[in-house]
Motif scaffolding. Structure first.
Motif, mmCIF file in Angstrom:
data_model
loop_
_atom_site.group_PDB
_atom_site.id
_atom_site.type_symbol
_atom_site.label_atom_id
_atom_site.label_comp_id
_atom_site.label_asym_id
_atom_site.label_seq_id
_atom_site.Cartn_x
_atom_site.Cartn_y
_atom_site.Cartn_z
ATOM 1 N N GLU A 1 -6.187 14.933 88.504
ATOM 2 C CA GLU A 1 -5.104 14.433 89.395
ATOM 3 C C GLU A 1 -4.610 13.125 89.243
ATOM 4 O O GLU A 1 -3.564 12.762 89.845
ATOM 5 N N GLY A 2 -4.984 12.358 88.576
ATOM 6 C CA GLY A 2 -4.762 10.906 88.086
ATOM 7 C C GLY A 2 -4.822 9.873 89.314
ATOM 8 O O GLY A 2 -4.176 8.959 89.407
ATOM 9 N N THR A 3 -5.883 10.208 90.181
ATOM 10 C CA THR A 3 -6.166 9.344 91.296
ATOM 11 C C THR A 3 -7.266 8.472 91.207
ATOM 12 O O THR A 3 -7.557 7.781 91.968
ATOM 13 N N ALA A 4 -8.034 8.683 90.047
ATOM 14 C CA ALA A 4 -9.315 7.876 89.893
ATOM 15 C C ALA A 4 -9.557 7.453 88.515
ATOM 16 O O ALA A 4 -9.037 8.437 87.497
ATOM 17 N N LEU B 1 -20.254 2.164 91.124
ATOM 18 C CA LEU B 1 -19.872 0.981 91.731
ATOM 19 C C LEU B 1 -18.326 0.878 91.926
ATOM 20 O O LEU B 1 -17.660 1.242 90.785
ATOM 21 N N LYS B 2 -17.884 0.889 93.097
ATOM 22 C CA LYS B 2 -16.308 0.633 93.227
ATOM 23 C C LYS B 2 -15.911 -0.794 92.886
ATOM 24 O O LYS B 2 -16.688 -1.728 93.082
ATOM 25 N N ASP B 3 -14.793 -0.764 92.046
ATOM 26 C CA ASP B 3 -14.150 -1.850 91.593
ATOM 27 C C ASP B 3 -12.648 -2.196 92.252
ATOM 28 O O ASP B 3 -12.054 -1.425 92.785
ATOM 29 N N ILE B 4 -12.194 -3.222 91.931
ATOM 30 C CA ILE B 4 -10.714 -3.550 92.132
ATOM 31 C C ILE B 4 -10.081 -2.501 91.651
ATOM 32 O O ILE B 4 -9.996 -2.290 90.256
ATOM 33 N N PRO B 5 -8.906 -1.883 92.137
ATOM 34 C CA PRO B 5 -8.062 -0.926 91.511
ATOM 35 C C PRO B 5 -7.286 -1.515 90.457
ATOM 36 O O PRO B 5 -6.704 -2.656 90.603
ATOM 37 N N VAL B 6 -7.145 -0.958 89.416
ATOM 38 C CA VAL B 6 -6.172 -1.403 88.125
ATOM 39 C C VAL B 6 -4.902 -1.120 88.288
ATOM 40 O O VAL B 6 -3.958 -2.044 88.045
ATOM 41 N N TRP B 7 -4.565 0.165 88.665
ATOM 42 C CA TRP B 7 -3.468 0.563 89.103
ATOM 43 C C TRP B 7 -3.089 0.874 90.647
ATOM 44 O O TRP B 7 -3.904 1.428 91.066
ATOM 45 N N GLN B 8 -1.993 0.662 91.235
ATOM 46 C CA GLN B 8 -1.709 1.036 92.645
ATOM 47 C C GLN B 8 -1.995 2.557 92.653
ATOM 48 O O GLN B 8 -1.564 3.413 91.800
ATOM 49 N N GLY B 9 -2.790 2.785 93.766
ATOM 50 C CA GLY B 9 -2.990 4.226 94.061
ATOM 51 C C GLY B 9 -4.261 4.842 93.225
ATOM 52 O O GLY B 9 -4.282 6.205 93.427
ATOM 53 N N SER C 1 -8.022 4.526 92.408
ATOM 54 C CA SER C 1 -9.215 3.918 92.512
ATOM 55 C C SER C 1 -9.917 3.649 91.262
ATOM 56 O O SER C 1 -9.879 4.452 90.267
ATOM 57 N N GLN C 2 -10.677 2.607 91.131
ATOM 58 C CA GLN C 2 -11.554 2.260 89.899
ATOM 59 C C GLN C 2 -12.994 2.308 90.098
ATOM 60 O O GLN C 2 -13.346 1.591 91.202
#
Length: 157
Positions: free
Chosen positions: A5-8, A41-49, A51-52
């Motif tokens: 989906e391109g969301t993660a 582990l969740k991290d800071i998103p690299v691109w808007q929208g 999740s990383q």
């Protein structure tokens, strides 16, 4: 790696630690690998929208002496959470700028309880620093006078 989906976005890391270099944290005995663990582990998103997440394939060890199990530590993990130190620092910055826990959750996608715990840690650190400043200020204003318990107040200004 991205999902369909391109969301993660997920980065995968695999442990290369040698068993001979690891000792039991409880009794310092020798250990053996008993299974592989997968920690995310969740991290800071690299691109808007998008999740990383960081996925760590690490070893789970069993002590040959005491029989207790432990998982190897992940150096990027913020203690007691499933987020990175970098994400925790970002959350602290958002909270210091008067953003609500709910607002931080909506931006980061990190669970509100994790954000609340980081907020409590941050407030505790700030309170301890403030208390230390007050003690130092009190020491500058009042000094013991003689052998008794009376104090001489210094003039401020």
């Amino acid at each position: 790696m991205r999902n369909l989906e391109g969301t993660a976005s997920v980065l995968m890391f695999e442990s290369r630690q040698r068993t001979a270099d690891v000792a039991c944290p409880y009794c310092r005995g020798k250990v053996e690998i008993c299974e592989l663990a997968n920690k995310q582990l969740k991290d800071i998103p690299v691109w808007q929208g998008i999740s990383q997440e960081l996925c760590f394939l690490c070893h789970r060890y069993r002590c040959t002496k005491c029989g207790r199990k432990h998982t190897e530590e992940i150096p990027l993990q913020h203690p007691g959470t499933r987020i990175t130190e970098r994400a925790a620092t970002w959350i602290q910055t958002l909270l210091l700028n008067q953003m609500t826990i709910r607002g931080v959750q909506q931006i980061t996608g990190i669970h509100w309880e994790t954000i609340r715990r980081i907020h409590v840690q941050l407030m505790t650190q700030m309170l301890q620093a403030h208390r230390k400043e007050l003690r130092a200020e009190h020491g500058r204003l009042f000094r013991p006078h003689g052998k008794g318990r009376s104090f001489l107040c210094r003039e401020v200004g």
